[in-house]
Write a protein that holds these residues in place. Structure first.
Motif, PDB file in Angstrom:
ATOM      1  N   SER A 159       0.864  -1.301   0.087  1.00 28.04           N
ATOM      2  CA  SER A 159      -0.090  -0.015   0.058  1.00 28.04           C
ATOM      3  C   SER A 159       0.966   1.210  -0.141  1.00 28.04           C
ATOM      4  N   SER A 160       0.309   2.522  -0.108  1.00 26.20           N
ATOM      5  CA  SER A 160       1.058   3.723   0.067  1.00 26.20           C
ATOM      6  C   SER A 160       1.937   3.630   1.444  1.00 26.20           C
ATOM      7  N   CYS A 161       1.461   2.989   2.311  1.00 22.15           N
ATOM      8  CA  CYS A 161       2.345   3.054   3.496  1.00 22.15           C
ATOM      9  C   CYS A 161       3.486   2.001   3.552  1.00 22.15           C
ATOM     10  N   THR A 162       3.623   1.348   2.552  1.00 16.95           N
ATOM     11  CA  THR A 162       4.889   0.281   2.157  1.00 16.95           C
ATOM     12  C   THR A 162       5.780   0.982   1.428  1.00 16.95           C
ATOM     13  N   SER A 163       7.040   1.207   1.960  1.00 19.34           N
ATOM     14  CA  SER A 163       8.026   1.820   1.102  1.00 19.34           C
ATOM     15  C   SER A 163       8.664   0.991   0.280  1.00 19.34           C
TER      16      SER A 163
END
Ligand SMILES: *Cc1c(COP(=O)(O)O)cnc(C)c1O
Length: 368
Positions: free
Chosen positions: A348-352
């Motif tokens: 997701s956008s919180c996984t870099s």
């Protein structure tokens, strides 16, 4: 957990100010049913999907229910008719079918794509089959030329459950949402584009279907106090439309990030006990990155011990749910096997990108 599976607050943080301003516009407008935000959302979504019409509705399940109900009202199908559905979908797909008095006919997915394949469907068609309800599970396109050929041969309509694949493109270049006769979208908060509550939509090129669905979602009424159908109240909330109008323009960026994370997992995960998902030639949008393990429990425990949170989509196939008792005795070995083996990794956008590389490294070090 160092690597959370999903944090919706973090997903929405970059949009928070823009969303507050959009919600405030609705508050000040004095119009709380329908209105400008809904119109703007529908025109944006139809452009994005490449269809003539989009109708905002209350959620993804209602979008599916309304499509099938519109077909019944039209006389295209009737109670007792059959709808081909994948055996490994989220239960909402099946609930939309049975709620309309229709019969689900379960098509097994391919083990490698975890999606149904047109070449497997011919044998499931009977004189009562009317619809192929295909599901682009995990953001992978479940549509191909053979599926279209089966539909054409038997006068069936293809309906897309596009809850997980907004922005995906089939190998023919067309976007999901425009591949079949009609498509259902969900904007449940965890989807690739999520509202701040429930929201959904239907896309179609068929004007009559679009207006039937719009009426059915509004008490069966097109003109005020004139009710043509025994309808429902399944309208899209304008506050959710306003939220989605903020987020939809970022779809390409959001999906691009998911693809990058998937690419890192795909090239970096190298553990003989773990099966990576197949890398297809469709433009997938990676709603989930789903690996398989025959020792799932131990695999997840070891990941958790290293701070990696995972999830399962889905642990019980629909035909094994108490709610669908009538189908409990069916044997659908591929769906059952997938339900036992699938593990969803954070994406997701919180996984870099750095997180993804680290998670892959952790997975490569696991021995079960
Ligand atoms: C989320 C989802 C739905 C249901 O959407 P809601 O908006 O939650 O009602 C239907 N089908 C699939 C495949 C989904 O993932």
């Amino acid at each position: 957990m160092r690597y959370k599976f999903l944090d919706l607050g973090e997903v929405n943080a970059p949009y928070a100010e823009e969303i507050s301003r959009a919600v405030e516009r609705v508050v000040r407008s004095g119009r709380y049913i329908g209105g400008e935000e809904n119109d703007m959302f529908e025109s944006r979504l139809s452009r994005l999907a490449g269809t003539r019409y989009a109708v905002g509705v209350s959620n993804g399940l209602d979008a599916l229910r309304l499509i099938l109900r519109a077909y019944i009202e039209e006389g295209f199908m009737q109670h007792g008719d059959e709808v081909i559905v994948p055996s490994n979908t989220y239960i909402a797909t099946i609930l939309a079918v049975v709620d309309n008095g229709l019969r689900p006919v379960f098509a097994e997915p391919r083990l490698d794509t975890m999606n149904i394949c047109g070449a497997d469907l011919e044998g499931l068609v009977t004189p009562r089959t009317r619809v192929i309800l295909t599901v682009h599970l995990y953001g992978r396109v479940a549509y191909d030329a053979e599926m279209q050929a089966v539909a054409d041969r038997h006068g069936l309509r293809i309906v897309e459950d596009n809850a997980q694949a907004i922005g995906a493109k089939a190998s023919n270049g067309h976007s999901t949402g425009s591949l079949g006769h009609a498509a259902a979208f969900s904007f449940y908060p965890t989807k690739n584009i999520g509202a701040m509550g429930d929201a959904g939509a239907v896309t179609t090129d068929d004007e009559a279907t679009a207006s039937r669905i719009r009426a059915l979602a509004n008490y069966g009424s097109i003109q005020r106090y004139h009710n043509v159908y025994q309808g429902f109240n399944c309208r899209l909330d304008p506050i959710q439309a306003a939220v989605l109008n903020v987020k939809l323009p970022y779809l390409t960026e959001e999906n691009g990030h998911r693809r990058k994370i998937a690419e890192i997992y795909n090239s970096a995960i190298d553990n003989r006990q773990i099966i990576n998902p197949l890398w297809g030639d469709d433009e997938m949008v990676w709603h989930q990155y789903v690996v398989r393990s025959t020792h799932r429990k131990a695999f997840r425990e070891q990941l958790a011990a290293c701070g990696v949170e995972t999830d399962i989509h889905y642990p019980t196939p629909p035909h094994r749910q108490p709610a669908l008792a009538e189908y409990n005795s069916l044997s659908l070995p591929v769906a059952e096997r997938l339900a036992d083996e699938v593990v969803s990794l954070p994406i997701s956008s919180c996984t870099s990108e750095e997180d993804a590389r680290e998670i892959a490294r952790i997975i490569n070090g696991i021995s079960i």
